[in-house]
Scaffold this active site. Structure first.
Site, PDB file in Angstrom:
ATOM      1  N   ARG A  36     -16.674  -4.707   3.007  1.00  0.00           N
ATOM      2  CA  ARG A  36     -17.089  -5.427   1.794  1.00  0.00           C
ATOM      3  C   ARG A  36     -18.111  -6.513   2.100  1.00  0.00           C
ATOM      4  NH1 ARG A  36     -11.352  -5.608  -1.421  1.00  0.00           N
ATOM      5  NH2 ARG A  36     -11.718  -3.676  -2.575  1.00  0.00           N
ATOM      6  N   GLY A 350      -9.024   2.659  -3.881  1.00  0.00           N
ATOM      7  CA  GLY A 350      -8.598   2.083  -2.606  1.00  0.00           C
ATOM      8  C   GLY A 350      -8.033   3.101  -1.639  1.00  0.00           C
ATOM      9  N   GLY A 373      -9.836  -0.533  -9.234  1.00  0.00           N
ATOM     10  CA  GLY A 373      -9.611  -0.687 -10.673  1.00  0.00           C
ATOM     11  C   GLY A 373     -10.909  -0.775 -11.459  1.00  0.00           C
TER      12      GLY A 373
END
Ligand code: ADP
Ligand code: MG
Length: 393
Positions: A36, A350, A373
């Site tokens: 990330r 995920g 999500g």
């Protein structure tokens, strides 16, 4: 719904508050996986090269408005500094006098990293007082945190009410690629949906029923569909209260000319634990005391053939209990088919991304979304608050 990005505005000399998603896994006080952080580098580098003054803001974990020593962003700051090969000034607060003076002293091409924003009680409440405090630090707000764009928090949405707000480069890439899956897909479009429950993903299933040529269903959610077809599922995870809805979705699929594919054979076990003995059953009949935990070999090859015929593959959710080998086999076989195929492949979620990482296949996928999500809500067609607040092009 094209959004303005950092490319569309003047950034030189500006103080820019950049919301990033540095919610990375930590291990013994160090960053365990920096995917990330790396994903945010293009935006950070773009701004640095143009002489911006960068104030980075992120959350980490779920401190719920309290200061939690093990969720401070110091390890993240160290990793970012190493990746950029330049100092990153990590502050111990996200707002307050020390922050204000550090920001005032910030020079062109320098970076400040604020403390975990979820230490602030106002963050998740989207408290306007906090949004205002954040906005006062900067001339421009950039949202590059696609992974939290489905949350209306102070740092992901509220702040944009007070200063000009544009998208970062990662955000733009996410929006463009995920939109392409629904607005302009390659055909045949093959959508693979797995994971635990139908209820988590009902809206995504419905959306892709309208769009896909084929929908390959696996994982726990396949059990509910099989139950809707009248199969006995033994002790498998089945959402009884969703069976009627699953049946209705199968009816809708006929109207939409989307072919729903369900497992024809299943791996079943008495106990979900590593290397536990298993059987293969065909025809979807699972006996009492047994649980369906993976696609059977026939189904895995049938799904792989469908993938081989696709022009575009969209995938969310593992096709079995993939964290417990050998029940990762179905996911692995299909993943290898996706990796090999010529189709443009987009994966989000995920657990499936983690599975592809452990298989070493991520670089064979055209696009891996940084959202879980957020990706699902985007595909559902919901407006994500963190995107909605950004200026239109
Ligand atoms: P993603 O994070 O990729 O969106 P989900 O969170 O929806 O995926 O689902 C992942 C979970 O689904 C995993 O923990 C996996 O064990 C579980 N799962 C997959 N297949 C089954 C099954 N047949 N029975 C029970 N759980 C399953
Ligand atoms: Mg998950």
């Amino acid at each position: 719904m094209a959004k303005k990005s950092v490319r569309d505005v003047e950034v030189k000399g500006k103080r820019i508050l950049v919301r990033v998603d540095f919610n990375v896994p930590l291990e013994r006080g160090e960053v365990k996986d920096d995917t990330r952080i790396r994903a945010a580098l293009p935006t950070i580098r773009y701004l640095l090269e143009r002489g911006a003054r960068i104030i980075l803001i992120s959350h980490l974990g779920r401190p719920k408005g309290e200061v939690k020593a093990d969720l401070r962003l110091d390890p993240v700051g160290r990793r970012l500094a190493a990746l950029l090969n330049q100092p990153v000034k990590k502050l111990d607060q996200a707002v307050g006098d020390t922050v204000t003076s550090a920001v005032a002293a910030l020079k062109e091409g320098e970076i400040i990293l604020l403390e975990n924003i979820r230490f602030e009680k106002g963050e998740e409440k989207n408290d306007p007082a906090l949004s205002q405090q954040l906005a006062r630090l900067a001339d421009l707000y950039v949202n590059d945190a696609f992974g939290t764009a489905h949350r209306a928090h102070a740092s992901t949405a509220g702040v944009a009410a007070h200063i000009p707000a544009v998208a970062g480069l990662l955000m733009i890439k996410e929006i463009e690629t995920l939109s392409r899956c629904i607005d302009n897909p390659g055909r045949p479009l093959v959508v693979i949906l797995g994971g635990a429950k139908v209820s988590d993903k009902i809206n995504v299933i419905r959306r892709f029923l309208q769009l896909a040529d084929r929908l390959l269903i696996g994982g726990g959610m396949a059990n509910t569909f099989l139950a809707a077809r009248g199969c006995s599922m033994g002790d498998s995870l089945v959402e009884t209260e969703r069976i009627a809805e699953a049946r209705q979705l199968m009816e809708e699929s006929k109207l939409n000319r989307c072919e729903i594919m369900l497992p024809e054979d299943l791996v079943v076990t008495r106990e979900i634990k590593e290397e536990s003995p298993f059987n293969i059953v065909s025809g979807g009949a699972v006996e009492e005391g047994w649980k369906a935990v993976d696609l059977g070999p026939e189904t895995a090859s049938r799904y792989s053939r469908a993938v081989a015929e696709a022009k575009m593959v969209v995938w969310n959710g593992p096709l079995g209990v993939c964290e417990v080998p050998p029940f990762d086999r179905g996911t692995e076989i299909v993943a290898r088919a996706v990796a090999q195929s010529e189709a443009f492949s987009v994966v989000g979620g995920g657990d499936i991304v983690a599975a592809l990482e452990s298989l070493g296949l991520t670089d064979k996928i055209n696009f891996i979304s940084t959202g879980g999500g957020a990706t699902l809500e985007f595909w559902e067609g919901k407006e994500l608050p963190g995107i909605a607040v950004l200026q239109d092009k």
